[in-house]
Design a protein around this motif. Structure first.
Motif, mmCIF file in Angstrom:
data_model
loop_
_atom_site.group_PDB
_atom_site.id
_atom_site.type_symbol
_atom_site.label_atom_id
_atom_site.label_comp_id
_atom_site.label_asym_id
_atom_site.label_seq_id
_atom_site.Cartn_x
_atom_site.Cartn_y
_atom_site.Cartn_z
ATOM 1 N N PHE A 198 0.813 -1.227 0.000
ATOM 2 C CA PHE A 198 0.000 0.000 0.000
ATOM 3 C C PHE A 198 0.847 1.279 0.000
ATOM 4 C CE2 PHE A 198 -3.005 -3.059 2.183
ATOM 5 C CZ PHE A 198 -3.772 -3.277 1.038
ATOM 6 N N ASN A 229 2.225 4.632 -1.047
ATOM 7 C CA ASN A 229 1.531 5.751 -1.734
ATOM 8 C C ASN A 229 0.015 5.720 -1.598
ATOM 9 O OD1 ASN A 229 4.022 6.742 -2.639
ATOM 10 N ND2 ASN A 229 3.954 5.302 -4.367
ATOM 11 N N LYS A 230 -0.521 4.809 -0.765
ATOM 12 C CA LYS A 230 -1.967 4.820 -0.514
ATOM 13 C C LYS A 230 -2.224 5.501 0.825
ATOM 14 C CE LYS A 230 -3.167 2.411 -4.132
ATOM 15 N NZ LYS A 230 -3.740 3.149 -5.261
ATOM 16 N N ALA A 242 -5.119 5.843 3.894
ATOM 17 C CA ALA A 242 -6.331 5.207 4.440
ATOM 18 C C ALA A 242 -6.834 5.980 5.651
ATOM 19 C CB ALA A 242 -6.013 3.769 4.856
ATOM 20 N N ALA A 249 0.678 1.745 3.957
ATOM 21 C CA ALA A 249 -0.267 2.863 3.804
ATOM 22 C C ALA A 249 0.051 3.977 4.798
ATOM 23 C CB ALA A 249 -1.698 2.376 4.024
ATOM 24 N N ASN A 254 -4.459 12.602 -1.788
ATOM 25 C CA ASN A 254 -4.691 11.295 -2.405
ATOM 26 C C ASN A 254 -5.356 10.224 -1.530
ATOM 27 O OD1 ASN A 254 -4.531 9.794 -4.732
ATOM 28 N ND2 ASN A 254 -2.656 8.758 -4.086
ATOM 29 N N SER A 309 -7.661 7.386 -0.674
ATOM 30 C CA SER A 309 -8.431 6.481 -1.541
ATOM 31 C C SER A 309 -8.990 5.260 -0.806
ATOM 32 C CB SER A 309 -7.575 6.030 -2.730
ATOM 33 O OG SER A 309 -6.515 5.228 -2.275
ATOM 34 N N ILE A 310 -8.700 5.152 0.503
ATOM 35 C CA ILE A 310 -9.216 4.010 1.268
ATOM 36 C C ILE A 310 -9.977 4.558 2.477
ATOM 37 C CG2 ILE A 310 -8.591 1.970 2.657
ATOM 38 C CD1 ILE A 310 -5.996 1.770 0.955
ATOM 39 N N GLU A 366 -11.192 6.548 -8.223
ATOM 40 C CA GLU A 366 -10.452 5.541 -7.464
ATOM 41 C C GLU A 366 -10.965 5.531 -6.024
ATOM 42 O OE1 GLU A 366 -6.374 6.531 -6.690
ATOM 43 O OE2 GLU A 366 -5.894 4.492 -6.030
ATOM 44 N N SER A 421 -7.000 -4.420 -1.504
ATOM 45 C CA SER A 421 -5.805 -4.700 -2.313
ATOM 46 C C SER A 421 -6.183 -4.956 -3.771
ATOM 47 C CB SER A 421 -5.079 -5.936 -1.755
ATOM 48 O OG SER A 421 -5.800 -7.106 -2.140
#
Ligand SMILES: NC(=O)c1ccc[n+]([C@@H]2O[C@H](COP(=O)([O-])OP(=O)(O)OC[C@H]3O[C@@H](n4cnc5c(N)ncnc54)[C@H](O)[C@@H]3O)[C@@H](O)[C@H]2O)c1
Length: 289
Positions: free
Chosen positions: A18, A20-21, A23, A45, A97, A99-100, A151, A269
């Motif tokens: 994860f 660059n993700k 949450a 993340a 960003n 996204s979760i 996304e 994922s």
């Protein structure tokens, strides 16, 4: 020696799942929320922990940061949409960003729930406010951003109690959990509707239905079980928890917050990119539908 060095350099540059993700986890400061936060953070993340318990959220973020992770925290009451909007703005300014989104915050009843055999109006108000409207508020706070970036992954934490009416298994529980069980069923239907609405925007929406994990919520339930069921009078709260697990879960063992974190991690994922609109039982077989 050279091989060891190559291996070490390889390990250092290996990308985490994860990386660059970003949450966001509501009610992320303790129990299952903490387990989800830790699992996502360990897999790379950046995590944004929000909770009505601001200090506990801050402590967890500090722990993650000092272990080399990337975390921020803040006060959010999921019933108050403004507090969610402010926290999402803070996430965007710190990390960008997002996204979760994991709507996890929940309550089992209102004040003194543990000492009642039957629900009252405040149990209905509190559980519907936090467990249902709180989930809707959380999703509303990220939805537009997810749609515009095409996304997003949303995983709502429901419960095995949202899958079926109880009756067998839970000896003499009384009616006090009715509002909780209704709220947990309602978020599954809400998740189905969201999956239909948001699928065309490349947004996956799923739920996880945990079984029994020893957290403050379960301790409150054990106290209530003792109040309702004279057979439990001499047992400790934890013994009641274990006894209840054996009654309803074929695997017969307590679950950990990380068990739920691992299921959430799978659902957000790339391996689960074709899964949406599903309520995943992670409850040792307590429910099989
Ligand atoms: N523990 C279990 O066995 C079990 C089983 C099935 C489902 N669940 C669900 O898992 C989720 C987490 O529960 P848990 O067992 O970790 O309980 P917990 O009490 O440890 O955690 C709940 C967290 O939510 C926070 N919270 C409560 N109300 C809030 C609000 N209005 N706004 C923001 N945060 C708020 C609390 O401060 C706490 O940190 C809940 O939705 C619960 O219904 C738990």
């Amino acid at each position: 020696m050279i091989n060891d060095l190559i291996y070490l350099v390889g390990m250092k540059t290996m990308t985490k799942l994860f990386e660059n993700k970003v949450a966001m986890i509501t009610g992320g400061a303790s129990g299952i929320g903490e387990g989800i936060t830790n699992v996502l953070s360990e897999k790379g993340a950046a995590v944004a922990i929000c909770d009505i318990d601001e200090n506990a959220a801050k402590n967890l973020a500090e722990k993650i940061n000092s272990a080399g992770g990337n975390a921020i925290s803040g006060y959010v009451d999921v019933v108050d949409k403004k507090s969610l909007d402010e926290f999402v703005s803070y996430i965007n300014s710190e990390f960008g960003n997002l996204s979760i989104c994991i709507p996890n915050a929940g309550v089992v009843g209102s004040k003194d729930f543990s000492y009642r055999k039957d629900y009252n109006d405040s149990d209905w108000e509190m559980t519907i406010d936090v467990n249902l409207l709180g989930v809707k508020n959380t999703v509303d706070s990220v939805k537009d951003k997810f749609i515009s970036s095409k996304e997003g992954k949303i995983v709502i934490i429901s419960s095995h109690g949202g899958r079926k009416p109880r009756g067998t298994g839970d000896k003499g529980r009384g009616n006090v959990q009715h509002p909780y069980l209704v709220s947990k069923a309602a978020v599954i239907q809400y998740m189905h509707l969201l999956a239909q609405e948001l699928g065309p925007h490349n947004i996956n929406v799923n739920a996880v239905c945990p079984g029994r994990i020893w957290t403050p919520i379960w301790e409150a339930i054990a106290v209530n079980n003792k109040e309702v069921n004279p057979e439990y009078k001499e047992m400790s709260n934890y013994e009641i928890f274990i006894e209840q697990i054996k009654q309803v879960m074929p695997l017969g063992r307590p679950q950990t917050p990380e068990d739920i974190g691992n299921a959430v991690s799978f659902l957000v994922s790339p391996d689960a990119s074709e899964i949406t609109g599903q309520a995943l039982n992670v409850n040792g077989g307590a429910s099989m539908n």
